[in-house]
Design a protein around this motif. Structure first.
Motif, PDB file in Angstrom:
ATOM      1  N   GLY A 144       1.273  -8.703   6.800  1.00 56.54           N
ATOM      2  CA  GLY A 144       0.981  -8.792   5.372  1.00 56.54           C
ATOM      3  C   GLY A 144      -0.513  -8.828   5.124  1.00 56.54           C
ATOM      4  N   SER A 145      -1.245  -9.493   6.019  1.00 61.51           N
ATOM      5  CA  SER A 145      -2.702  -9.508   5.886  1.00 61.51           C
ATOM      6  C   SER A 145      -3.277  -8.148   6.280  1.00 61.51           C
ATOM      7  N   ALA A 146      -2.713  -7.586   7.352  1.00 62.22           N
ATOM      8  CA  ALA A 146      -3.270  -6.336   7.871  1.00 62.22           C
ATOM      9  C   ALA A 146      -2.967  -5.161   6.946  1.00 62.22           C
ATOM     10  N   VAL A 147      -1.724  -5.067   6.490  1.00 65.48           N
ATOM     11  CA  VAL A 147      -1.356  -3.931   5.639  1.00 65.48           C
ATOM     12  C   VAL A 147      -1.814  -4.199   4.218  1.00 65.48           C
ATOM     13  N   GLY A 148      -2.673  -3.338   3.746  1.00 65.06           N
ATOM     14  CA  GLY A 148      -3.169  -3.556   2.392  1.00 65.06           C
ATOM     15  C   GLY A 148      -3.888  -2.309   1.917  1.00 65.06           C
ATOM     16  N   LEU A 149      -4.898  -2.524   1.101  1.00 62.12           N
ATOM     17  CA  LEU A 149      -5.630  -1.388   0.560  1.00 62.12           C
ATOM     18  C   LEU A 149      -6.302  -0.592   1.669  1.00 62.12           C
ATOM     19  N   GLY A 150      -6.593  -1.257   2.776  1.00 60.31           N
ATOM     20  CA  GLY A 150      -7.186  -0.544   3.915  1.00 60.31           C
ATOM     21  C   GLY A 150      -6.302   0.604   4.355  1.00 60.31           C
ATOM     22  N   ASN A 151      -5.008   0.376   4.384  1.00 62.22           N
ATOM     23  CA  ASN A 151      -4.084   1.416   4.819  1.00 62.22           C
ATOM     24  C   ASN A 151      -3.830   2.442   3.724  1.00 62.22           C
ATOM     25  N   LEU A 152      -3.606   1.931   2.519  1.00 57.62           N
ATOM     26  CA  LEU A 152      -3.097   2.804   1.471  1.00 57.62           C
ATOM     27  C   LEU A 152      -4.202   3.504   0.686  1.00 57.62           C
TER      28      LEU A 152
ATOM     29  N   TYR B 234     -15.303  -7.057  -3.574  1.00 60.33           N
ATOM     30  CA  TYR B 234     -15.062  -5.645  -3.892  1.00 60.33           C
ATOM     31  C   TYR B 234     -13.609  -5.262  -3.643  1.00 60.33           C
ATOM     32  N   TYR B 235     -12.965  -5.968  -2.704  1.00 63.22           N
ATOM     33  CA  TYR B 235     -11.536  -5.724  -2.468  1.00 63.22           C
ATOM     34  C   TYR B 235     -10.754  -6.009  -3.750  1.00 63.22           C
ATOM     35  N   CYS B 236     -11.143  -7.067  -4.419  1.00 63.29           N
ATOM     36  CA  CYS B 236     -10.443  -7.429  -5.650  1.00 63.29           C
ATOM     37  C   CYS B 236     -10.740  -6.446  -6.786  1.00 63.29           C
TER      38      CYS B 236
ATOM     39  N   PHE C 254     -11.255  -2.097  12.281  1.00 59.06           N
ATOM     40  CA  PHE C 254     -11.518  -3.525  12.080  1.00 59.06           C
ATOM     41  C   PHE C 254     -10.996  -3.965  10.718  1.00 59.06           C
ATOM     42  N   TYR C 255     -11.308  -3.144   9.741  1.00 59.77           N
ATOM     43  CA  TYR C 255     -10.939  -3.472   8.371  1.00 59.77           C
ATOM     44  C   TYR C 255      -9.427  -3.521   8.218  1.00 59.77           C
ATOM     45  N   SER C 256      -8.783  -2.460   8.706  1.00 55.35           N
ATOM     46  CA  SER C 256      -7.348  -2.338   8.486  1.00 55.35           C
ATOM     47  C   SER C 256      -6.573  -3.424   9.224  1.00 55.35           C
ATOM     48  N   MET C 257      -7.037  -3.772  10.413  1.00 58.51           N
ATOM     49  CA  MET C 257      -6.298  -4.774  11.177  1.00 58.51           C
ATOM     50  C   MET C 257      -6.828  -6.191  10.946  1.00 58.51           C
ATOM     51  N   SER C 258      -7.638  -6.344   9.933  1.00 54.10           N
ATOM     52  CA  SER C 258      -8.199  -7.654   9.581  1.00 54.10           C
ATOM     53  C   SER C 258      -8.890  -8.311  10.774  1.00 54.10           C
ATOM     54  N   LEU C 259      -9.661  -7.504  11.527  1.00 60.23           N
ATOM     55  CA  LEU C 259     -10.357  -8.054  12.697  1.00 60.23           C
ATOM     56  C   LEU C 259     -11.794  -8.403  12.354  1.00 60.23           C
ATOM     57  N   ALA C 260     -12.449  -9.107  13.254  1.00 61.69           N
ATOM     58  CA  ALA C 260     -13.883  -9.384  13.158  1.00 61.69           C
ATOM     59  C   ALA C 260     -14.284 -10.207  11.952  1.00 61.69           C
ATOM     60  N   MET C 261     -13.326 -10.928  11.382  1.00 62.68           N
ATOM     61  CA  MET C 261     -13.735 -11.777  10.271  1.00 62.68           C
ATOM     62  C   MET C 261     -12.983 -13.091  10.300  1.00 62.68           C
ATOM     63  N   GLY C 262     -12.418 -13.371  11.466  1.00 56.86           N
ATOM     64  CA  GLY C 262     -11.823 -14.687  11.609  1.00 56.86           C
ATOM     65  C   GLY C 262     -10.396 -14.814  11.124  1.00 56.86           C
ATOM     66  N   ILE C 263      -9.897 -13.791  10.433  1.00 55.02           N
ATOM     67  CA  ILE C 263      -8.549 -13.936   9.870  1.00 55.02           C
ATOM     68  C   ILE C 263      -7.506 -14.079  10.961  1.00 55.02           C
ATOM     69  N   MET C 264      -7.583 -13.215  11.951  1.00 46.53           N
ATOM     70  CA  MET C 264      -6.558 -13.275  12.990  1.00 46.53           C
ATOM     71  C   MET C 264      -6.696 -14.560  13.826  1.00 46.53           C
TER      72      MET C 264
ATOM     73  N   SER D 199      -5.165 -13.503   2.045  1.00 52.53           N
ATOM     74  CA  SER D 199      -5.655 -13.942   3.354  1.00 52.53           C
ATOM     75  C   SER D 199      -7.190 -13.930   3.399  1.00 52.53           C
ATOM     76  N   LEU D 200      -7.794 -13.021   2.636  1.00 57.59           N
ATOM     77  CA  LEU D 200      -9.266 -13.035   2.559  1.00 57.59           C
ATOM     78  C   LEU D 200      -9.765 -14.295   1.854  1.00 57.59           C
ATOM     79  N   MET D 201      -9.134 -14.576   0.721  1.00 58.37           N
ATOM     80  CA  MET D 201      -9.548 -15.755  -0.053  1.00 58.37           C
ATOM     81  C   MET D 201      -9.264 -17.033   0.742  1.00 58.37           C
TER      82      MET D 201
HETATM   83  N1  PFF Z   1      -6.535  -5.472   6.410  1.00 56.41           N
HETATM   84  C1  PFF Z   1      -6.545  -5.410   4.987  1.00 56.41           C
HETATM   85  C2  PFF Z   1      -6.265  -4.028   4.534  1.00 56.41           C
HETATM   86  O1  PFF Z   1      -6.099  -3.134   5.352  1.00 56.41           O
HETATM   87  O2  PFF Z   1      -6.225  -3.831   3.338  1.00 56.41           O
HETATM   88  C3  PFF Z   1      -7.833  -5.812   4.386  1.00 56.41           C
HETATM   89  C4  PFF Z   1      -8.271  -7.085   4.869  1.00 56.41           C
HETATM   90  C5  PFF Z   1      -7.491  -8.179   4.689  1.00 56.41           C
HETATM   91  C6  PFF Z   1      -9.406  -7.123   5.503  1.00 56.41           C
HETATM   92  C7  PFF Z   1      -7.880  -9.344   5.183  1.00 56.41           C
HETATM   93  C8  PFF Z   1      -9.817  -8.258   5.975  1.00 56.41           C
HETATM   94  C9  PFF Z   1      -9.050  -9.348   5.822  1.00 56.41           C
HETATM   95  F1  PFF Z   1      -9.482 -10.445   6.289  1.00 56.41           F
END
Ligand code: PFF
Length: 455
Positions: free
Chosen positions: A23-31, A104-106, A222-232, A324-326
């Motif tokens: 749910g965190s990974a799949v988002g605007l990054g993918n679509l 900017y995601y928002c 990195f963006y799509s899989m929510s890596l490199a920012m501590g989320i995982m 998950s970002l917030m």
């Molecule tokens: N991975 C999310 C996406 O592909 O839309 C974006 C994202 C969510 C990036 C959470 C970073 C994050 F921490």
């Protein structure tokens, strides 16, 4: 901090963990992001590079981050310091990433909300007209209002907490999103003239391969899989020891890549169909999804309804990610400043609302502000995905490979007798390929951008 502790380990079982992380990974990054980058960077070659990176670098980094989180039981900012005081700065660095991305995601989340509104109010025909999207984002107020709505929706869920907000809804919505994406992709791909677009998207043209393409794909990964920012790392800290780490990572990355691939199939062939095969339409950038899909829906029987359902699901996917970002920003404030969840969320919300304004206005009244030749939103996107994330990922690989040693992660992956079938591959990736690869791609691409070398 206390509240945080009590909400740890709250993902129930593997399915809950995989779906919440997906749910965190799949988002605007993918679509939204993947299709326009693939279109811009040569179609098939971008797809190929992306998929290779996903199953090599992506697998390695996600395994590493989740294992660090589960082992330390802490969110990113504290996890690195807990491993070794000297690593604390990596936590600090990685926590800058969500601070840059969330606003900017928002803004994009606001655009999606607006399009859902359009389909609910039966105005899908207008949205399919040329110039509709451009006219919308260049207005000062409308995009800001939708952005505010999106941010507030995110904040409400964050206040409600991890379990209730994210896990339950993901279980229902993610599979529906997958199904609807398949239906729309099939429809797009069977339009007359779509075949050229499909070929553009799946057939790699090696003459279009450049180091910039590889860096763009790496940043997207990195963006799509929510890596490199501590989320995982944070998600890993919620994961039970009995959950199989390796297969969870495989499932998350498979699902994430599949949705991105389908998004490309929905959008790219349709760009060909509706532009009459004009390849220059591929360079539309961030607007691609919003410009192309309404045309697809208009031509579709029941398109108004399908468009509504689609933007509803995209909105949901965007929300699970923005939550998950917030949540990451909130947990940083709670850990660092000792604020409670409510106050931290209120402060984060105010920050995101203010910091998103320039990105939104950058397409209209502030379009003359172009740092490094980019519009404001693209500039923030560049800062986080192209500049900061590769640095953070490199540092994580480096400390795991050479200071903590790969066994540190491998032992965690094998907790409670779980199998780690790709142990040798992991070892090789984390010690050699990932750190060297990231530096090589990053340095050569930066040098090329600055005109020092031509690639
Ligand atoms: N991975 C999310 C996406 O592909 O839309 C974006 C994202 C969510 C990036 C959470 C970073 C994050 F921490």
């Amino acid at each position: 901090m206390k509240e945080k502790e009590t909400s740890r380990s709250s993902f129930t079982g593997k399915l809950g963990f995989v779906l919440a992380a997906a749910g965190s990974a799949v988002g605007l990054g993918n679509l939204w992001r993947f299709p326009y980058l693939a279109a811009q960077y040569g179609g098939g070659i971008f797809l190929l590079v992306y998929v290779i990176l996903a199953f090599t670098f992506g697998f390695t980094l996600m395994t590493t981050e989740i294992a660090i989180g589960r082992k330390t039981g802490k969110s990113a900012i504290s996890a690195f310091g807990a491993l070794d005081k000297r690593f604390a700065f990596i936590g600090g660095l990685s926590s800058i990433v969500p601070v840059i991305i969330t606003p900017y995601y928002c803004v994009i989340g606001g655009w999606v909300t607006k399009y859902l509104g359009v389909y609910l109010s039966s105005a899908g025909r207008a949205a399919a007209e040329d110039g509709y999207f451009g006219a919308f984002i260049s207005q000062p107020w409308q995009p800001l209002v939708w952005f505010f709505v999106f941010v507030l929706a995110t904040s409400v869920v964050v206040i409600l907490g991890v379990e209730k907000g994210i896990e339950k809804a993901s279980k229902i919505m993610m599979p529906i999103l997958l199904l609807l994406s398949i239906v729309i992709a099939i429809y797009s791909c069977t339009r007359p003239g779509a075949i050229d677009g499909i070929l553009y998207y799946v057939r790699p043209d090696f003459s279009k391969l450049s180091v910039k393409t590889v860096l763009a794909a790496l940043g997207q990964l990195f963006y799509s899989m929510s890596l490199a920012m501590g989320i995982m790392i944070t998600y890993g800290s919620y994961m039970q020891k009995s959950t199989d780490l390796e297969s969870s990572v495989r499932q998350i990355e498979f699902f994430d890549t599949l949705i991105a691939f389908l998004a490309g199939l929905m959008i790219i062939p349709a760009v060909f169909v509706f532009s009459g095969g004009d390849e220059s339409a591929m360079g539309a950038g961030p607007g691609l999804m919003f410009i192309t899909l309404p045309k697809v829906f208009l031509s579709m029987p029941g398109g108004q309804l399908i468009g509504g359902a689609f933007f509803f699901l995209v909105l949901f996917a965007a929300l699970t990610s923005s939550i998950s970002l917030m949540e990451t920003i909130v947990s940083i404030l709670m850990d660092r400043l000792g604020w409670n969840r409510l106050f931290s969320t209120v402060m984060s919300t105010i920050f995101v609302l203010l910091a998103g304004i320039p990105s939104s206005l950058g397409f209209g009244v502030w379009s003359h502000v172009t740092p490094l030749g980019m519009d404001i939103l693209d500039f923030f996107d560049f800062l986080s995905n192209t500049l900061l994330m590769p640095i953070v990922s490199f540092l994580i690989c480096f400390i795991v490979a050479y200071i903590l040693k790969p066994d540190f992660i491998i032992e965690e992956a094998k907790a409670e007798g779980a199998a780690f079938r790709t142990e040798k591959f992991y070892r090789f990736m984390i010690r050699v390929v990932a750190p060297i690869g990231i530096v090589a791609i990053w340095v050569s691409s930066m040098a090329a951008s600055l005109g020092l070398i031509s690639l």
